[in-house]
Motif scaffolding. Structure first.
Motif, short mmCIF file in Angstrom:
data_model
loop_
_atom_site.label_atom_id
_atom_site.label_comp_id
_atom_site.label_asym_id
_atom_site.label_seq_id
_atom_site.Cartn_x
_atom_site.Cartn_y
_atom_site.Cartn_z
N ARG A 210 0.83 -1.19 0.00
CA ARG A 210 0.00 0.00 0.00
C ARG A 210 0.87 1.24 0.00
NH1 ARG A 210 -4.68 1.60 4.48
NH2 ARG A 210 -5.64 3.30 3.26
N GLY A 211 0.79 2.01 -1.07
CA GLY A 211 1.60 3.21 -1.18
C GLY A 211 0.86 4.43 -0.68
N PRO A 212 1.15 5.61 -1.25
CA PRO A 212 0.42 6.82 -0.85
C PRO A 212 -1.05 6.71 -1.23
CG PRO A 212 2.42 7.34 -2.10
CD PRO A 212 2.18 5.88 -2.25
N ILE A 213 -1.88 7.59 -0.66
CA ILE A 213 -3.29 7.61 -1.03
C ILE A 213 -3.41 7.92 -2.53
CG2 ILE A 213 -4.15 8.16 1.26
CD1 ILE A 213 -4.20 11.08 0.50
N ASP A 214 -4.46 7.40 -3.14
CA ASP A 214 -4.57 7.44 -4.60
C ASP A 214 -4.49 8.83 -5.19
OD1 ASP A 214 -4.78 4.71 -4.68
OD2 ASP A 214 -6.97 4.67 -4.78
N ARG A 215 -5.11 9.81 -4.53
CA ARG A 215 -5.21 11.14 -5.16
C ARG A 215 -3.87 11.85 -5.26
NH1 ARG A 215 -4.86 15.30 -1.63
NH2 ARG A 215 -5.26 14.90 0.60
N VAL A 216 -2.84 11.36 -4.56
CA VAL A 216 -1.53 12.03 -4.62
C VAL A 216 -0.52 11.20 -5.42
CG1 VAL A 216 -1.97 13.17 -2.43
CG2 VAL A 216 -0.65 11.05 -2.45
N CYS A 217 -0.98 10.15 -6.09
CA CYS A 217 -0.08 9.27 -6.85
C CYS A 217 -0.17 9.57 -8.35
CB CYS A 217 -0.43 7.80 -6.62
SG CYS A 217 -0.13 7.22 -4.96
N ARG A 238 8.80 17.51 -8.34
CA ARG A 238 8.67 18.96 -8.19
C ARG A 238 7.77 19.57 -9.25
NH1 ARG A 238 14.25 22.04 -7.60
NH2 ARG A 238 12.77 23.73 -7.21
N ALA A 239 7.68 18.94 -10.42
CA ALA A 239 6.92 19.52 -11.52
C ALA A 239 5.41 19.40 -11.32
CB ALA A 239 7.33 18.87 -12.84
N ASP A 240 4.94 18.20 -10.96
CA ASP A 240 3.49 18.01 -10.84
C ASP A 240 3.01 17.86 -9.40
OD1 ASP A 240 4.17 15.41 -10.10
OD2 ASP A 240 3.59 14.53 -12.01
N GLY A 241 3.92 17.83 -8.42
CA GLY A 241 3.51 17.75 -7.03
C GLY A 241 2.85 16.44 -6.65
N LEU A 242 3.19 15.37 -7.35
CA LEU A 242 2.63 14.04 -7.08
C LEU A 242 3.75 13.06 -6.77
CD1 LEU A 242 -0.06 13.75 -9.91
CD2 LEU A 242 -0.48 14.16 -7.47
N PHE A 243 3.39 11.98 -6.08
CA PHE A 243 4.36 10.92 -5.81
C PHE A 243 4.45 9.99 -7.03
CE2 PHE A 243 3.31 12.14 -1.45
CZ PHE A 243 4.57 12.17 -0.88
N HIS A 244 5.68 9.72 -7.45
CA HIS A 244 5.94 8.82 -8.56
C HIS A 244 6.60 7.55 -8.03
CE1 HIS A 244 5.54 11.72 -12.14
NE2 HIS A 244 5.17 12.40 -11.05
N CYS A 245 6.12 6.40 -8.47
CA CYS A 245 6.72 5.13 -8.05
C CYS A 245 7.96 4.86 -8.89
CB CYS A 245 5.72 3.99 -8.20
SG CYS A 245 6.30 2.42 -7.51
N GLN A 246 9.11 4.82 -8.24
CA GLN A 246 10.37 4.60 -8.94
C GLN A 246 10.70 3.13 -9.11
OE1 GLN A 246 11.93 7.23 -10.27
NE2 GLN A 246 10.32 8.50 -9.38
N ALA A 247 10.27 2.30 -8.17
CA ALA A 247 10.59 0.87 -8.25
C ALA A 247 9.63 0.08 -7.39
CB ALA A 247 12.03 0.62 -7.80
N ARG A 248 9.44 -1.18 -7.80
CA ARG A 248 8.65 -2.11 -6.98
C ARG A 248 9.31 -3.48 -7.06
NH1 ARG A 248 2.09 -2.60 -6.57
NH2 ARG A 248 2.05 -4.28 -5.01
N PRO A 308 -1.18 6.05 4.65
CA PRO A 308 -1.94 5.38 5.72
C PRO A 308 -1.46 3.97 6.02
CG PRO A 308 -3.24 5.53 3.70
CD PRO A 308 -2.03 6.37 3.48
N GLY A 309 -0.76 3.33 5.07
CA GLY A 309 -0.22 2.00 5.31
C GLY A 309 1.16 2.04 5.93
N GLY A 310 1.68 3.24 6.20
CA GLY A 310 3.02 3.39 6.78
C GLY A 310 4.07 3.59 5.71
N CYS A 311 5.17 4.21 6.09
CA CYS A 311 6.28 4.41 5.16
C CYS A 311 7.56 4.65 5.94
CB CYS A 311 6.01 5.56 4.19
SG CYS A 311 6.44 7.19 4.81
N VAL A 312 8.67 4.55 5.24
CA VAL A 312 9.98 4.89 5.79
C VAL A 312 10.54 6.02 4.93
CG1 VAL A 312 12.33 4.13 6.29
CG2 VAL A 312 10.40 2.55 6.64
N GLU A 313 10.73 7.18 5.53
CA GLU A 313 11.30 8.32 4.81
C GLU A 313 12.81 8.31 4.98
OE1 GLU A 313 11.25 13.24 4.68
OE2 GLU A 313 10.28 12.17 6.33
N LEU A 314 13.52 8.30 3.87
CA LEU A 314 14.98 8.37 3.87
C LEU A 314 15.38 9.67 3.16
CD1 LEU A 314 15.73 4.70 2.73
CD2 LEU A 314 15.64 5.57 5.06
N ALA A 315 16.06 10.55 3.87
CA ALA A 315 16.39 11.85 3.32
C ALA A 315 17.87 12.16 3.51
CB ALA A 315 15.55 12.94 3.98
N CYS A 316 18.47 12.68 2.45
CA CYS A 316 19.84 13.22 2.50
C CYS A 316 19.71 14.74 2.39
CB CYS A 316 20.68 12.66 1.36
SG CYS A 316 20.92 10.87 1.43
#
Length: 350
Positions: A210-217, A238-248, A308-316
């Motif tokens: 379960r990734g981000p809520i649908d409306r922000v994907c 940054r361009a569209d303000g939505l979350f993009h799935c990079q890998a699964r 809502p399903g939880g996540c791990v944020e990794l930031a540099c």
């Protein structure tokens, strides 16, 4: 409400007394009461209380906080300058938390108050696609600037800047901008600073199935791995303000930290987690790679609504030296521009 069954906000008696000053419609705290407000300040940074900025930082840097009602485990509470989503304000993570909208009139009143105090306002918000209330900030800006006359000080401006960041990355950018404002940077300089810092900041968000809520994907296939797997890597565009799935895939530690990975060789990764089991799996993969374990810092409440399903944020995050270099370059370019402007003026007057 019992601590054993429900997380509650941690408040002191002083916070309870000051809360009334931050409620919508109440008289806001004068900006000059902030702990650090030098006379050379030209801009006040404004931020929604639904963020993880430390109230101590808010007081020290004179950040203008927009109060925000929230639903916590089914009960309405108010966030403000004394109690944000920062971990220090809570005695534990609630089961459910969701922001509610705020009043346009109260928002415009706070901006107007800052303008009347002689400051421009830099309002920092999530992208509109992530938080629809960002539209209210844009509407308040339009209303106030439309009614601003030259005599009332048209040199003061309101800028609404949508940060392509959430969680700790968002809080980092707010603090960096507020620090610059406290040191006298102008509005256009602060916006340039944020542009450069966002380019240097690198953050990813790991989730389970379960990734981000649908409306922000962003719709579409992951860039790597297809549709199968129990782990996903997301980035905020940054361009569209939505979350993009990079890998699964089934185990993405190698994808992130292996050779050529997005975080390969980085030893400055800051971690927030609302998914402990996923962080355990990430660390198990790092052990296999001979890498040290990642330890999550307290926090992550602002991620719960989007993930809502939880996540791990990794930031540099850019370090202090990098931020200082960017500020110095911005100031140097502005000084050179001012000198060229004066020279051309003298030449034209001859």
């Amino acid at each position: 409400m019992g601590v054993s069954t429900m997380a509650v906000m941690v408040r002191t008696a002083e916070q309870d007394r000051s809360e009334r000053r931050f409620l919508p419609g109440a008289a806001p705290t004068p900006i000059h009461e902030a702990d650090a407000l030098p006379a050379r300040r030209r801009v006040v940074v404004a931020v929604d209380a639904y963020c993880e900025v430390d109230p101590a930082v808010i007081a020290r840097l004179g950040i203008l906080v927009l109060p925000r009602p929230i639903q916590v485990n089914g009960r309405t509470q108010m966030l403000d300058a004394t109690c944000t989503l920062h971990a220090a304000c809570w005695n534990g993570a609630p089961l459910r938390i969701a922001p509610k909208s705020y009043d346009l009139g109260a928002l415009a009143q706070r901006y107007e108050y800052a303008l009347a105090e002689g400051f421009s306002v830099l309002a920092l918000h999530l992208p509109e696609r992530l938080d629809p209330t960002t539209r209210l900030a844009l509407a308040a800006r339009s209303i106030l600037l439309a009614g601003q006359s030259r005599a009332s000080g048209s040199d003061r401006r309101i800028a609404v800047y949508e940060l392509a960041a959430v969680g700790q990355s968002f809080a980092f950018l707010v603090e960096a901008a507020a620090q610059g404002a406290s040191e006298g940077m102008a509005l256009h300089q602060l916006m340039t600073l944020l542009d450069r810092l966002q380019a240097a900041l690198h953050g990813v968000y790991l989730t389970g199935v379960r990734g981000p809520i649908d409306r922000v994907c962003h719709p579409g296939r992951p860039q790597e791995g297809g549709w199968l797997g129990s782990e996903q890597i997301w980035t905020l565009d940054r361009a569209d303000g939505l979350f993009h799935c990079q890998a699964r895939g089934w185990s993405l530690t190698q994808t992130l930290f292996g050779e050529g990975g997005a975080l390969a060789g980085r030893d400055d990764v800051v971690v927030h987690s609302t998914h402990p089991r996923l962080l355990e799996r990430i660390n198990a993969g790092r052990v296999q790679q001979g890498l040290p374990l990642l330890a999550a810092a307290p926090g992550g409440l602002s991620l719960m609504t989007l993930f809502p399903g939880g996540c791990v944020e990794l930031a540099c995050l850019p370090d202090a030296a990098h931020i200082t270099r960017i500020r110095d370059v911005i100031r140097r370019i502005d000084r050179q521009s001012d000198q060229r402007g004066r020279a051309s003026g003298w030449k034209g007057g001859l």
